[in-house]
Scaffold this active site. Structure first.
Site, mmCIF file in Angstrom:
data_model
loop_
_atom_site.group_PDB
_atom_site.id
_atom_site.type_symbol
_atom_site.label_atom_id
_atom_site.label_comp_id
_atom_site.label_asym_id
_atom_site.label_seq_id
_atom_site.Cartn_x
_atom_site.Cartn_y
_atom_site.Cartn_z
ATOM 1 N N GLU A 93 0.842 -1.208 0.000
ATOM 2 C CA GLU A 93 0.000 0.000 0.000
ATOM 3 C C GLU A 93 0.877 1.258 0.000
ATOM 4 O O GLU A 93 0.584 2.236 -0.685
ATOM 5 C CB GLU A 93 -0.923 -0.011 1.228
ATOM 6 C CG GLU A 93 -1.935 -1.152 1.195
ATOM 7 C CD GLU A 93 -2.862 -1.149 2.397
ATOM 8 O OE1 GLU A 93 -2.376 -1.355 3.526
ATOM 9 O OE2 GLU A 93 -4.067 -0.920 2.216
ATOM 10 N N GLU A 95 -3.626 -10.165 3.816
ATOM 11 C CA GLU A 95 -4.636 -9.769 4.806
ATOM 12 C C GLU A 95 -5.658 -10.875 5.044
ATOM 13 O O GLU A 95 -6.078 -11.116 6.181
ATOM 14 C CB GLU A 95 -5.353 -8.485 4.349
ATOM 15 C CG GLU A 95 -4.570 -7.203 4.580
ATOM 16 C CD GLU A 95 -3.532 -6.893 3.512
ATOM 17 O OE1 GLU A 95 -3.272 -7.763 2.654
ATOM 18 O OE2 GLU A 95 -2.988 -5.777 3.536
HETATM 19 C C1 1HE Z 1 6.598 -8.643 12.107
HETATM 20 C C2 1HE Z 1 5.922 -8.515 10.881
HETATM 21 C C3 1HE Z 1 4.714 -7.783 10.870
HETATM 22 C C4 1HE Z 1 7.707 -9.681 10.554
HETATM 23 N N1 1HE Z 1 4.276 -7.260 12.035
HETATM 24 N N2 1HE Z 1 6.112 -8.100 13.234
HETATM 25 N N3 1HE Z 1 2.005 -8.699 7.009
HETATM 26 C C5 1HE Z 1 2.200 -10.016 6.939
HETATM 27 O O1 1HE Z 1 1.335 -10.824 7.133
HETATM 28 C C6 1HE Z 1 3.625 -10.436 6.670
HETATM 29 C C7 1HE Z 1 4.223 -11.064 7.921
HETATM 30 N N4 1HE Z 1 5.637 -11.305 7.800
HETATM 31 C C8 1HE Z 1 6.136 -12.353 7.104
HETATM 32 O O2 1HE Z 1 5.452 -13.089 6.427
HETATM 33 C C9 1HE Z 1 7.606 -12.567 7.208
HETATM 34 O O3 1HE Z 1 8.094 -11.893 8.371
HETATM 35 C C10 1HE Z 1 8.428 -12.067 5.980
HETATM 36 C C11 1HE Z 1 8.128 -12.997 4.793
HETATM 37 C C12 1HE Z 1 8.102 -10.636 5.620
HETATM 38 C C13 1HE Z 1 9.950 -12.157 6.306
HETATM 39 O O4 1HE Z 1 10.265 -13.445 6.780
HETATM 40 P P1 1HE Z 1 11.623 -13.660 7.618
HETATM 41 O O5 1HE Z 1 11.767 -15.136 7.845
HETATM 42 O O6 1HE Z 1 12.739 -12.947 6.937
HETATM 43 O O7 1HE Z 1 11.405 -12.883 9.013
HETATM 44 P P2 1HE Z 1 10.569 -13.342 10.317
HETATM 45 O O8 1HE Z 1 11.394 -14.289 11.135
HETATM 46 O O9 1HE Z 1 9.217 -13.817 9.958
HETATM 47 O O10 1HE Z 1 10.377 -11.950 11.081
HETATM 48 C C14 1HE Z 1 11.450 -11.302 11.733
HETATM 49 C C15 1HE Z 1 10.857 -10.525 12.890
HETATM 50 O O11 1HE Z 1 9.974 -9.529 12.365
HETATM 51 C C16 1HE Z 1 9.994 -11.396 13.796
HETATM 52 O O12 1HE Z 1 10.056 -10.842 15.092
HETATM 53 P P3 1HE Z 1 11.018 -11.497 16.221
HETATM 54 O O13 1HE Z 1 10.800 -10.632 17.428
HETATM 55 O O14 1HE Z 1 10.571 -12.924 16.363
HETATM 56 O O15 1HE Z 1 12.428 -11.398 15.674
HETATM 57 C C17 1HE Z 1 8.591 -11.179 13.250
HETATM 58 O O16 1HE Z 1 7.585 -11.424 14.211
HETATM 59 C C18 1HE Z 1 8.660 -9.723 12.891
HETATM 60 N N5 1HE Z 1 7.692 -9.368 11.868
HETATM 61 N N6 1HE Z 1 6.633 -9.168 9.931
HETATM 62 C C19 1HE Z 1 4.980 -7.405 13.173
HETATM 63 N N7 1HE Z 1 4.010 -7.571 9.755
HETATM 64 C C20 1HE Z 1 -2.910 -0.751 7.096
HETATM 65 S S1 1HE Z 1 -3.535 -2.278 6.952
HETATM 66 C C21 1HE Z 1 -2.299 -3.267 6.256
HETATM 67 C C22 1HE Z 1 -2.571 -4.706 6.545
HETATM 68 C C23 1HE Z 1 -1.352 -5.516 6.374
HETATM 69 O O17 1HE Z 1 -0.280 -5.038 6.137
HETATM 70 S S2 1HE Z 1 -1.591 -7.192 6.527
HETATM 71 C C24 1HE Z 1 -0.061 -7.919 6.163
HETATM 72 C C25 1HE Z 1 0.781 -8.081 7.383
#
Ligand code: 1HE
Length: 264
Positions: free
Chosen positions: A118, A138
């Protein structure tokens, strides 16, 4: 300056300014540049404070991913009313990016998903490194677009593709994203920033009135009925070409002092 939860955390957005081009970088790589409300506010502050001599912005992100979208840790605490205000806080910043004073070139790598997509959709030019991938997870998270994507991403690639992405979790790779018009350039890993800076320099060299018309009039005209659109176009064209800078630029071409159009 708004910061992440930790008092000694790094700035969530890094801003630098080299000549007419400013570079704004999301700076939360450990969380894959997940967009918290604090980051949204920081981005807003950086955009509002752009010096007058800045003529173009490059929007980039530190780390391997442009952005993992909304900081999902903010969802469990949010009431319905807070959710509406949350979206509107995003809208305010994204509006400033898309319809601000200067054009924005985005550099995209790794995950460009959810709210990250977005945000990218607000930019005027999108450069993707070949590592970039684009998704709207989402549906899988049980939420919905809330950062203007229903409007902006749908305008870029059509609501049918957005529907399919959201229903099935379809993720587009960099080549597919280029093919469907989501991005304008695909470059090798690590080359996105240089490409974006070169494009931003070219943009900064345009007449400011032309850039204003491109950013502000084109999207408006696209939403108008044809008769209104043509009238708007004629008025903007007349105003642009009446600017002294337009006269000088055209006279320079006629006197063979200006560059010709070249293949890039
Ligand atoms: C996060 C987020 C997040 C990572 N919010 N903390 N977005 C999603 O559904 C995408 C969610 N994220 C992922 O699918 C993956 O993190 C990735 C594919 C982007 C990257 O994977 P990777 O293996 O490199 O990283 P990771 O181990 O998943 O994440 C590293 C850290 O970032 C980890 O935290 P930690 O404390 O365990 O190290 C994750 O929890 C954190 N992290 N993504 C919070 N999104 C205005 S409305 C919009 C609506 C949306 O955007 S919905 C889509 C949300």
């Amino acid at each position: 300056m708004p910061r992440d939860e930790l008092p000694d955390a790094d700035p969530l957005v890094l801003a630098r300014h080299d000549g007419p081009v400013a570079v704004l970088e999301l700076n939360r790589p450990a969380k894959r540049n997940a967009i918290s409300l604090a980051m949204v506010r920081e981005l807003d502050r950086c955009i509002a404070m752009l010096p007058d001599d800045v003529k173009a912005v490059v929007l980039a992100a530190r780390g391997e991913h442009f952005s993992a979208g909304l900081d999902l840790s903010e969802i469990p605490e949010m009431s319905a009313a807070q959710g509406v205000h949350h979206s509107h806080a995003w809208y305010q910043v994204f509006e400033r990016l898309q319809f601000g004073r200067v054009p924005v070139v985005a550099v995209l790598q790794g995950a460009v998903v959810g709210g990250g997509l977005e945000l990218a959709a607000c930019a005027h030019v999108r450069v993707a490194e070949s590592s970039a991938y684009f998704g709207l997870p989402e549906g899988q998270r049980g939420i919905f677009l809330g950062g203007g994507g229903s409007v902006r991403v749908s305008k870029l690639i059509g609501f049918s593709r957005v529907t399919e992405m959201m229903l099935t979790g379809h993720v587009y790779d960099a080549d597919e994203a280029f093919r469907i018009g989501l991005t304008h350039y695909t470059v090798a890993p690590g080359e996105g920033l240089a490409k974006a800076l070169a494009l931003a320099q070219r943009i900064a060299g345009n007449a400011p009135m032309s850039n204003f018309a491109i950013m502000r009039a084109l999207p408006l005209i696209a939403e108008q009925p044809m008769s209104h659109g043509l009238m708007t176009e004629s008025l903007i064209a007349a105003i642009s070409q009446s600017e002294p800078e337009a006269k000088e630029r055209v006279e320079a071409f006629l006197a063979k002092r200006a560059a010709k159009v070249q293949r890039s």
